[in-house]
Design an enzyme around this catalytic site. Sequence first.
Site, PDB file in Angstrom:
ATOM      1  N   PRO A  20       0.843  -1.192   0.000  1.00  0.00           N
ATOM      2  CA  PRO A  20       0.000   0.000   0.000  1.00  0.00           C
ATOM      3  C   PRO A  20       0.877   1.242   0.000  1.00  0.00           C
ATOM      4  O   PRO A  20       1.767   1.374   0.845  1.00  0.00           O
ATOM      5  CB  PRO A  20      -0.798  -0.123   1.314  1.00  0.00           C
ATOM      6  CG  PRO A  20       0.015  -1.022   2.184  1.00  0.00           C
ATOM      7  CD  PRO A  20       0.779  -1.936   1.274  1.00  0.00           C
ATOM      8  N   MET A  21       0.643   2.147  -0.948  1.00  0.00           N
ATOM      9  CA  MET A  21       1.463   3.355  -1.062  1.00  0.00           C
ATOM     10  C   MET A  21       0.560   4.554  -1.326  1.00  0.00           C
ATOM     11  O   MET A  21      -0.183   4.561  -2.316  1.00  0.00           O
ATOM     12  CB  MET A  21       2.498   3.193  -2.178  1.00  0.00           C
ATOM     13  CG  MET A  21       3.560   2.141  -1.878  1.00  0.00           C
ATOM     14  SD  MET A  21       4.719   1.852  -3.243  1.00  0.00           S
ATOM     15  CE  MET A  21       3.733   0.784  -4.314  1.00  0.00           C
ATOM     16  N   GLN A  73      -6.264  -1.471   3.253  1.00  0.00           N
ATOM     17  CA  GLN A  73      -5.468  -1.107   4.422  1.00  0.00           C
ATOM     18  C   GLN A  73      -6.140   0.041   5.168  1.00  0.00           C
ATOM     19  O   GLN A  73      -6.480   1.065   4.579  1.00  0.00           O
ATOM     20  CB  GLN A  73      -4.046  -0.686   4.072  1.00  0.00           C
ATOM     21  CG  GLN A  73      -3.229  -0.473   5.359  1.00  0.00           C
ATOM     22  CD  GLN A  73      -1.821   0.006   5.139  1.00  0.00           C
ATOM     23  OE1 GLN A  73      -1.611   1.116   4.679  1.00  0.00           O
ATOM     24  NE2 GLN A  73      -0.845  -0.841   5.482  1.00  0.00           N
ATOM     25  N   CYS A 103       3.342   3.101   9.049  1.00  0.00           N
ATOM     26  CA  CYS A 103       3.558   4.388   8.400  1.00  0.00           C
ATOM     27  C   CYS A 103       4.113   5.399   9.400  1.00  0.00           C
ATOM     28  O   CYS A 103       3.530   5.589  10.477  1.00  0.00           O
ATOM     29  CB  CYS A 103       2.259   4.901   7.803  1.00  0.00           C
ATOM     30  SG  CYS A 103       2.437   6.503   6.975  1.00  0.00           S
ATOM     31  N   HIS A 174       7.909  -4.704   7.666  1.00  0.00           N
ATOM     32  CA  HIS A 174       8.887  -3.846   6.994  1.00  0.00           C
ATOM     33  C   HIS A 174      10.164  -3.924   7.816  1.00  0.00           C
ATOM     34  O   HIS A 174      10.184  -3.548   8.986  1.00  0.00           O
ATOM     35  CB  HIS A 174       8.365  -2.411   6.931  1.00  0.00           C
ATOM     36  CG  HIS A 174       9.236  -1.495   6.119  1.00  0.00           C
ATOM     37  ND1 HIS A 174       8.731  -0.455   5.376  1.00  0.00           N
ATOM     38  CD2 HIS A 174      10.569  -1.445   5.934  1.00  0.00           C
ATOM     39  CE1 HIS A 174       9.716   0.185   4.780  1.00  0.00           C
ATOM     40  NE2 HIS A 174      10.846  -0.398   5.107  1.00  0.00           N
ATOM     41  N   ASN A 214       9.002  -7.000   3.842  1.00  0.00           N
ATOM     42  CA  ASN A 214       8.886  -5.797   3.023  1.00  0.00           C
ATOM     43  C   ASN A 214      10.098  -4.914   3.303  1.00  0.00           C
ATOM     44  O   ASN A 214      10.665  -4.955   4.384  1.00  0.00           O
ATOM     45  CB  ASN A 214       7.574  -5.080   3.385  1.00  0.00           C
ATOM     46  CG  ASN A 214       7.431  -3.715   2.740  1.00  0.00           C
ATOM     47  OD1 ASN A 214       7.153  -2.725   3.416  1.00  0.00           O
ATOM     48  ND2 ASN A 214       7.589  -3.641   1.441  1.00  0.00           N
ATOM     49  N   GLY A 215      10.489  -4.123   2.297  1.00  0.00           N
ATOM     50  CA  GLY A 215      11.558  -3.157   2.500  1.00  0.00           C
ATOM     51  C   GLY A 215      12.758  -3.410   1.600  1.00  0.00           C
ATOM     52  O   GLY A 215      13.475  -4.391   1.791  1.00  0.00           O
ATOM     53  N   ARG A 238       8.110   0.291  -3.978  1.00  0.00           N
ATOM     54  CA  ARG A 238       8.405   1.254  -5.041  1.00  0.00           C
ATOM     55  C   ARG A 238       8.818   0.604  -6.360  1.00  0.00           C
ATOM     56  O   ARG A 238       8.477   1.103  -7.430  1.00  0.00           O
ATOM     57  CB  ARG A 238       9.487   2.222  -4.562  1.00  0.00           C
ATOM     58  CG  ARG A 238       8.968   3.251  -3.569  1.00  0.00           C
ATOM     59  CD  ARG A 238      10.096   3.990  -2.884  1.00  0.00           C
ATOM     60  NE  ARG A 238      10.797   3.133  -1.937  1.00  0.00           N
ATOM     61  CZ  ARG A 238      11.945   3.449  -1.358  1.00  0.00           C
ATOM     62  NH1 ARG A 238      12.530   4.596  -1.641  1.00  0.00           N
ATOM     63  NH2 ARG A 238      12.502   2.631  -0.484  1.00  0.00           N
TER      64      ARG A 238
END
Length: 336
Positions: A20-21, A73, A103, A174, A214-215, A238
């Site tokens: 989710p971004m 989310q 976040c 993350h 994640n990350g 990304r």
Amino acid sequence: MANSDNKSLITKAARLSVAPMMDWTTSDCRFLHRLLSRETLLYTEMVTAPALVRGGALHLLEFHPDEHPVALQLGGSDPVELAEAARLGAVAGYDEINLNCGCPSDRVQSGAFGAVLMQTPDLVADCVAAMREAVNAEVTVKCRIGVDDQEPEEVLPDFLDKIRSAGCQRVTIHARKAWLQGLSPKENRDIPPLDYDLVHKMKAAFPDLHISINGGIATLSEAKTHLDRGLDGVMVGRAAYHQPADVLCAADPEIYGTGSASEPCQAVRQMLPYIEARLGEGARLNQITRHMLGLFAGKPGARQWRRTLSEGACRAGAGPELVEQALAQVADRAAA
């Protein structure tokens, strides 16, 4: 508890997911990503529970049925409000409801949710329990390994134990700390060091939990390395947005063992009826094509593709013919 058939489908899909971004993983973006991979789990941008429950912003829940499997989310910290927001998401048809505990933005902190929730695992457990009570869809959590001066090796096991006890069976970690003071959200995506090994240790310590990492993961090869080491899933952020074809086109055969690799030119052609329909709803072309700019990243014609869409899609009256024009330039360069 989630329907067992649906749960197994979502669990399978979670082998690879697109993070989710904010401002990026809109419905238009997710529709494109679904054309590239039929299997990958897609996530919405974070939607705040107050916006849904107090603000009545139900338009934020709209999505195209072809996006499935798709997860909502939520951001929030009030169990009652999150339960109601989760219920609204389930009614809208989402396959999973995810709680944002990762976040680091100031805006999110001021609402007492996001990564700051790593400091209150008991509250997170209460939120998870309330959400699970409210919906049949699976309730999951996305978190960091810790925040600020916390010691991740100490706080992360405690956090996971508490959300597991509340009924969370799937978590995405993350693999960086979040620094709530001193680093911007952008800096929090790059500066804190990655600790992949800690996430793998958590899988060993919690074998019954479905754990995704994640990350900083940018390729399918890197994703497969983590899966081969024993993790249950990999979430790509990304890279899946800026080079979607590189991450998603071969995902179905390479990660899921199904189908064959998709082709970005074909995905563009499949987007044309969707674009026509969205323009008919009042959308502007650049709202849609901004998510398509990286589709040919690293390929012949990529620069012409980006330039044509960037310069033309914001003009009044721009429509699918501009996308066809840009695609023709890609095809010409590829044939040259």
